[in-house]
Scaffold this motif. Structure first.
Motif, PDB file in Angstrom:
ATOM      1  N   ASP A 155       2.243 -19.923   3.938  1.00  0.00           N
ATOM      2  CA  ASP A 155       2.282 -21.380   4.008  1.00  0.00           C
ATOM      3  C   ASP A 155       3.494 -21.785   4.830  1.00  0.00           C
ATOM      4  OD1 ASP A 155       0.016 -21.881   2.354  1.00  0.00           O
ATOM      5  OD2 ASP A 155       1.235 -21.376   0.604  1.00  0.00           O
TER       6      ASP A 155
ATOM      7  N   THR B 165     -10.642 -14.609   5.655  1.00  0.00           N
ATOM      8  CA  THR B 165     -10.180 -15.552   6.678  1.00  0.00           C
ATOM      9  C   THR B 165     -11.136 -16.725   6.781  1.00  0.00           C
ATOM     10  OG1 THR B 165     -11.409 -14.471   8.474  1.00  0.00           O
ATOM     11  CG2 THR B 165      -9.186 -13.656   8.018  1.00  0.00           C
TER      12      THR B 165
ATOM     13  N   THR C 280     -10.125 -21.923   3.521  1.00  0.00           N
ATOM     14  CA  THR C 280      -9.312 -22.761   4.401  1.00  0.00           C
ATOM     15  C   THR C 280      -8.011 -22.087   4.822  1.00  0.00           C
ATOM     16  OG1 THR C 280      -8.303 -23.800   2.459  1.00  0.00           O
ATOM     17  CG2 THR C 280     -10.247 -24.884   3.397  1.00  0.00           C
ATOM     18  N   HIS C 281      -7.776 -20.890   4.357  1.00  0.00           N
ATOM     19  CA  HIS C 281      -6.564 -20.179   4.717  1.00  0.00           C
ATOM     20  C   HIS C 281      -6.823 -18.682   4.590  1.00  0.00           C
ATOM     21  CE1 HIS C 281      -6.495 -20.772   0.325  1.00  0.00           C
ATOM     22  NE2 HIS C 281      -6.002 -19.543   0.298  1.00  0.00           N
ATOM     23  N   ARG C 282      -5.964 -17.881   5.204  1.00  0.00           N
ATOM     24  CA  ARG C 282      -6.070 -16.436   5.067  1.00  0.00           C
ATOM     25  C   ARG C 282      -5.368 -15.996   3.790  1.00  0.00           C
ATOM     26  NH1 ARG C 282      -5.206 -17.572  10.276  1.00  0.00           N
ATOM     27  NH2 ARG C 282      -2.950 -17.313  10.141  1.00  0.00           N
ATOM     28  N   GLU C 283      -6.025 -15.127   3.041  1.00  0.00           N
ATOM     29  CA  GLU C 283      -5.444 -14.687   1.773  1.00  0.00           C
ATOM     30  C   GLU C 283      -5.851 -13.248   1.486  1.00  0.00           C
ATOM     31  OE1 GLU C 283      -4.785 -16.378  -2.776  1.00  0.00           O
ATOM     32  OE2 GLU C 283      -5.992 -17.500  -1.331  1.00  0.00           O
TER      33      GLU C 283
ATOM     34  N   ARG D  30      -0.176 -14.440   1.387  1.00  0.00           N
ATOM     35  CA  ARG D  30      -0.553 -15.769   1.885  1.00  0.00           C
ATOM     36  C   ARG D  30       0.647 -16.374   2.587  1.00  0.00           C
ATOM     37  NH1 ARG D  30      -3.509 -20.744  -1.415  1.00  0.00           N
ATOM     38  NH2 ARG D  30      -2.911 -22.414   0.009  1.00  0.00           N
TER      39      ARG D  30
END
Length: 309
Positions: free
Chosen positions: A8, A211, A195-198, A6
């Motif tokens: 950030d 995604t 809400t984010h790529r993980e 992840r």
């Protein structure tokens, strides 16, 4: 070496031989994305390992530069929910960036329990995705047998919100690792539950990157990826009398003949032209030389028009 799970602002979640860690990001100017492998020095990422593949989209309305989506991916799962018609242009856009990444695209038709004529839809999609397997699944019913042979190595899920990506990931993982949400009844679009790529590691050992839903693709790809996606159209275009045929009524246009006899549809041609224009536009945005050449062309045309007047 560590695997980025992840990203950030200013920090990464990474997976190492000793387990997950939180480390500071790479030096300014070096951009990592989920799936990248980085070299660590204590609690900081200091270098980026060479990539085997990179899935990226071009500069869009929300991003001034090209946006990497996932790195070192083996398979790109292009997800389309059958609660709404499969949009041919979005399918083409995703296929192009998948082929361009160096990974192998697989079209995944989800929510098969909501489709009245699955085989008809599958045949239509397969005709628009030459070279890419088309599989149908129902994650809510745990009907994943068609997809199972493709779940190996590192995979990434791409598709619009509401396409069932997170539900599919949960089914593959055997537990709820991602939130899921309902779709709107008005247009079939979903809320952005992701809400984010993980990155997630499945019990089988395969790795899946989830995604957020893509509202805008912004095709960034070379001509080879466009040709792989539209091989049927480019094969016809090569038969035109003139190499620079614009397919707009020129004599000896094979594309016009194919439209007339029904072997090529107007929508397929329009999708090809749209994707080719977008890819060329993104290339110009990232290449100073191409921008200068385009500016020179328009200056020459303007000068010639003034001279005629």
């Amino acid at each position: 070496m560590a695997l980025v799970c992840r990203v950030d602002r200013g920090a990464y979640d990474v997976l190492t031989e000793d387990g997950p860690r939180r480390v500071r990001a790479l030096p300014r100017g070096v951009v990592a994305t989920v799936g990248d492998r980085v070299v660590l020095d204590d609690d900081r990422a200091v270098a980026l390992e060479p990539r085997t593949s990179l899935l990226a989209r071009g500069a869009s309305s929300g991003h001034a530069v090209a946006q990497p989506l996932a790195a070192n991916v083996d398979v790109v799962l292009l997800c389309f929910g059958l609660h709404v018609p499969v949009p041919s242009r979005r399918l083409a856009e995703l296929l192009v960036i998948a082929w361009d990444s160096g990974a192998r695209p697989v079209v995944v038709l989800t929510k098969t329990d909501l489709c009245a004529d699955l085989e008809l839809v599958r045949d239509e999609v397969a005709a628009q995705a030459p070279g890419a397997p088309v599989v149908a699944v129902s994650a809510t019913r745990s009907e994943l047998h068609e997809l199972t042979p493709h779940v190996r190595g590192t995979l990434v899920l791409l598709g619009a919100s509401g396409a069932g990506k997170s539900t599919l990931l949960n089914a593959l993982a055997g537990e709820d690792v991602m939130l899921t949400g309902a779709v709107r009844a008005t247009d079939g679009e979903g809320r952005h539950t992701t809400t984010h790529r993980e990155l997630f590691v499945l019990p089988s050992g395969a790795v899946v990157i989830d995604t957020p839903g893509l509202r805008e693709v912004a095709v960034r790809a070379g001509s080879l990826a466009v040709e792989q996606t539209f091989g049927d159209v480019t094969a016809v275009a090569e038969l035109c009398r003139f190499a620079d045929c614009g397919h707009g009524g020129e004599p000896g246009c094979a594309v016009a003949a194919a439209l007339a006899d029904g072997s090529l549809t107007q929508s397929r041609l329009a999708d090809w032209q749209h994707v080719a224009r977008e890819a060329a536009y993104q290339a110009r945005r990232s290449d100073v030389r191409l921008r200068q050449e385009e500016r020179a062309v328009w200056k020459r045309r303007t000068r010639e028009r003034r001279q005629r007047l």
